[in-house]
Design an enzyme around this catalytic site. Structure first.
Site, PDB file in Angstrom:
ATOM      1  N   ASN A   1       0.843  -1.205   0.000  1.00 25.35           N
ATOM      2  CA  ASN A   1       0.000   0.000   0.000  1.00 25.35           C
ATOM      3  C   ASN A   1       0.875   1.251   0.000  1.00 25.35           C
ATOM      4  OD1 ASN A   1      -1.477  -2.218   1.584  1.00 25.35           O
ATOM      5  ND2 ASN A   1      -3.112  -0.834   1.006  1.00 25.35           N
ATOM      6  N   GLU A   2       1.901   1.224   0.852  1.00 26.45           N
ATOM      7  CA  GLU A   2       2.802   2.371   0.988  1.00 26.45           C
ATOM      8  C   GLU A   2       3.477   2.699  -0.342  1.00 26.45           C
ATOM      9  OE1 GLU A   2       5.519   2.026   4.274  1.00 26.45           O
ATOM     10  OE2 GLU A   2       6.886   3.531   3.489  1.00 26.45           O
ATOM     11  N   ARG A   3       3.944   1.649  -1.030  1.00 28.09           N
ATOM     12  CA  ARG A   3       4.702   1.872  -2.268  1.00 28.09           C
ATOM     13  C   ARG A   3       3.797   2.373  -3.376  1.00 28.09           C
ATOM     14  NH1 ARG A   3       8.444  -3.262  -0.518  1.00 28.09           N
ATOM     15  NH2 ARG A   3       9.510  -2.004   1.054  1.00 28.09           N
TER      16      ARG A   3
END
Ligand SMILES: Cc1cc2nc3c(=O)[nH]c(=O)nc-3n(C[C@H](O)[C@H](O)[C@H](O)COP(=O)(O)OP(=O)(O)OC[C@H]3O[C@@H](n4cnc5c(N)ncnc54)[C@H](O)[C@@H]3O)c2cc1C
Length: 386
Positions: A242-244
């Protein structure tokens, strides 16, 4: 292939309006202060609905598809100060996905619902002084004492760390080394034993607070464990996707805006009896960057579609790693050329290019450095285990 509906476009417009009205006018003051007031801004974001776009409506989420996340990312990427966009994405895509996926009902009610409303600020605490790229090297430890974890250790470079009400903390909970024996715990920062040791001074992303955090015999109920004890590493690896992706969506938003602004500038600015834009070199360089950003944007939409379709997690990991790698590299290039074509004024603090240049540098380091993305891609492609 993503086709935006009228509702998607309306959502884009409402997020763009929010950024222009509630963030951009404060950019200078928040950069100067080295922090933005998260407890004032987040409730407004909660009311807009962006803090829980894909989350279950039972916890106040919107239950929307992932395409909305891509749009929100692009629009927040256009904010005049990258630090605020990063801090908001910590709340939406770094600190809460594991809690939504694996947390108990009780934990979600106590921590996810207020985070979605913007009443609580969250942070993700993984990195330590001796372990960043190599997450398996973390040493912060939680030892079980009856119904409580007793936590000791240090976390470093934690975004929102000064203002957070709770942390999604990754710790060691057994003597097994490497990827085994790690656990994710929701840690409320009001509990004794927690302290912010230092607020860190950074090159860019200056409107977000970044901290070193200390845990000394801090006691947290075992019921604050997210998901399974011992599965923290695997849960965190899923959360990293999700972060990437949100980072890649944001990068495409800010690169497009930066190129549009630079095109407007080179059309205006005169040198050698004509506008800068009349030089074919400048036209071609900017055209090539526009082409590369457009390619990446389409790749991002393919990632968004793959998530929305619930595709194979390994494929998503590879796609998210590629999107993060390429956007980190391209953003550095775009920021460099935008400054170059602005000349001296581009190097001045009064021009947006200076902050953009500084803010852009982080993407190739944070959330998994370029080399870590290459390592994942190499492994998944069977090139080698470097
Ligand atoms: C502004 C900012 C905000 C951050 N926010 C957070 C946060 O909210 N929460 C959090 O947990 N962390 C956060 N981080 C930490 C960030 O994720 C780490 O800095 C990053 O993962 C790199 O870890 P490191 O700094 O320990 O670098 P190291 O692991 O020491 O690596 C240094 C460099 O070595 C290279 N390298 C590493 N491994 C390899 C390899 N196998 N092969 C080749 N080259 C390699 C890379 O170029 C890397 O940049 C933040 C960092 C910054 C700067």
């Amino acid at each position: 292939m993503t086709v935006f509906t009228g509702e998607h476009e309306m959502f884009r417009q409402s997020v763009r309006n929010f950024v222009e009205k509630e963030i951009n006018p404060h950019a200078e003051a928040w950069e100067e202060a080295g922090m933005f007031p998260a407890h004032e801004l987040f409730p407004k974001l909660g009311a807009l609905g962006v803090l829980g776009l894909e989350y279950d409506p039972a916890y106040g989420g919107q239950g929307a598809d992932h395409i909305y996340t891509a749009i929100y990312g692009e629009e927040f990427g256009r904010a005049a100060t990258g630090g605020v966009a990063m801090a908001v994405s910590v709340q939406t895509d770094m600190a809460t996905p594991a809690l939504h996926r694996f947390g108990s009902e009780d934990l979600k009610e106590r921590y996810l619902t207020p985070a979605i409303k913007g009443e609580m600020v969250a942070a993700i605490a993984v990195t330590e002084p001796d372990a960043g790229s190599d997450v398996a090297g973390i040493r912060t430890r939680a030892v079980r004492d009856g119904d409580e974890w007793v936590i000791n250790g240090t976390k470093l470079y934690i975004t929102n760390g000064v203002q957070a009400d709770w942390l999604c903390l990754l710790v060691r909970t057994s003597e097994e080394g490497g990827h085994r024996g790690m656990t994710q715990i929701v840690v409320p920062t009001e509990v004794e034993g927690f302290s912010v040791s230092r607020k860190l001074d950074k090159l860019g992303q200056r409107s977000s607070d970044t901290a070193e955090l200390s845990f000394v015999d801090m006691r947290v109920p075992v019921s604050n464990t997210i998901g399974e004890i011992g599965r923290g590493f695997q849960q965190q690896m899923a959360q990293f996707q999700n972060e990437r992706l949100i980072a890649a969506y944001m990068a495409c938003g800010n690169m497009r805006l930066a190129l549009d602004r630079t095109v407007a500038y080179v059309k205006e600015r005169q040198a050698f009896g004509r506008s800068l834009a009349d030089n074919q070199w400048i036209q071609f360089r900017l055209a090539e960057l526009v082409a590369e950003v457009d390619l990446l944007r389409q790749y991002n939409y393919a990632c968004a579609d793959a998530i929305a379709a619930g595709s194979d997690p390994i494929m998503i990991t590879k796609m998210a790693s590629i999107a993060k790698l390429k956007s980190g590299r391209l953003q550095r290039e775009v920021a460099d050329w935008c400054m170059q074509f602005h000349g001296g004024i581009g190097y001045m603090e009064e021009t947006w290019t200076a902050r953009y240049f500084r803010d852009s540098r982080l993407l190739s380091i944070g959330g998994g450095a370029d080399e870590v993305m290459l390592r994942i891609i190499a492994q998944l492609e069977g090139i080698g285990n470097g």
